[in-house]
Design a protein around this motif. Structure first.
Motif, PDB file in Angstrom:
ATOM      1  N   ILE A   1       0.786  -1.308   0.049  1.00 62.66           N
ATOM      2  CA  ILE A   1      -0.122  -0.092   0.086  1.00 62.66           C
ATOM      3  C   ILE A   1       0.830   1.370  -0.014  1.00 62.66           C
ATOM      4  N   LYS A   2       0.234   2.244  -0.854  1.00 65.37           N
ATOM      5  CA  LYS A   2       1.190   3.643  -0.727  1.00 65.37           C
ATOM      6  C   LYS A   2       0.356   4.459   0.341  1.00 65.37           C
ATOM      7  N   ILE A   3       0.965   5.091   0.984  1.00 66.67           N
ATOM      8  CA  ILE A   3       0.656   6.249   2.156  1.00 66.67           C
ATOM      9  C   ILE A   3       1.036   7.446   1.938  1.00 66.67           C
TER      10      ILE A   3
ATOM     11  N   ILE B   1       5.968   3.308   0.597  1.00 67.64           N
ATOM     12  CA  ILE B   1       5.043   2.138   0.191  1.00 67.64           C
ATOM     13  C   ILE B   1       5.577   1.076   1.196  1.00 67.64           C
ATOM     14  N   LYS B   2       4.569   0.339   1.810  1.00 64.73           N
ATOM     15  CA  LYS B   2       4.661  -0.551   3.164  1.00 64.73           C
ATOM     16  C   LYS B   2       3.886  -1.658   2.600  1.00 64.73           C
TER      17      LYS B   2
ATOM     18  N   ALA C   1      -0.421  -4.710  11.341  1.00 64.79           N
ATOM     19  CA  ALA C   1       0.282  -3.509  12.301  1.00 64.79           C
ATOM     20  C   ALA C   1       0.420  -2.276  11.432  1.00 64.79           C
ATOM     21  N   VAL C   2       0.373  -2.363  10.241  1.00 60.59           N
ATOM     22  CA  VAL C   2       0.325  -1.177   9.528  1.00 60.59           C
ATOM     23  C   VAL C   2      -0.989  -0.483   9.224  1.00 60.59           C
TER      24      VAL C   2
ATOM     25  N   VAL D   1      -4.665   6.402   1.612  1.00 56.27           N
ATOM     26  CA  VAL D   1      -4.125   5.108   1.076  1.00 56.27           C
ATOM     27  C   VAL D   1      -4.578   4.639  -0.095  1.00 56.27           C
ATOM     28  N   GLU D   2      -3.415   4.170  -0.629  1.00 57.19           N
ATOM     29  CA  GLU D   2      -3.861   3.464  -2.157  1.00 57.19           C
ATOM     30  C   GLU D   2      -3.094   2.180  -2.198  1.00 57.19           C
ATOM     31  N   GLU D   3      -3.896   1.172  -2.893  1.00 54.75           N
ATOM     32  CA  GLU D   3      -3.183  -0.075  -2.989  1.00 54.75           C
ATOM     33  C   GLU D   3      -2.249  -0.034  -4.350  1.00 54.75           C
ATOM     34  N   VAL D   4      -1.017  -0.669  -4.181  1.00 54.29           N
ATOM     35  CA  VAL D   4       0.129  -0.500  -5.289  1.00 54.29           C
ATOM     36  C   VAL D   4       0.070  -2.184  -5.720  1.00 54.29           C
TER      37      VAL D   4
END
Length: 60
Positions: free
Chosen positions: A4-6, A36-37, A42-43, A56-59
């Motif tokens: 995910i991109k935060i 990007i995590k 946990a995140v 938040v976006e999904e990568v």
């Protein structure tokens, strides 16, 4: 595993200290900075705590 991109979209100035520390722990410093995590519980919990400050976006 999914990633995910935060992005920090609002300033943590004036927020409670735990929210400011969460933003730093996510690796976000300045406005509009992104990281990007790995998508894990946990995140996701950290994102939930500061959801009003980040997007938040999904990568893929």
């Amino acid at each position: 595993m999914a990633q995910i991109k935060i992005t920090l979209t609002k300033s943590p100035i004036g927020r409670i200290p735990s929210q400011r520390k969460t933003v730093v722990a996510l690796g976000l410093g300045k406005l509009n900075s992104s990281v990007i995590k790995e998508d894990n519980p946990a995140v996701r919990g950290m994102i939930t705590a500061v959801s009003h400050l980040v997007t938040v976006e999904e990568v893929e």
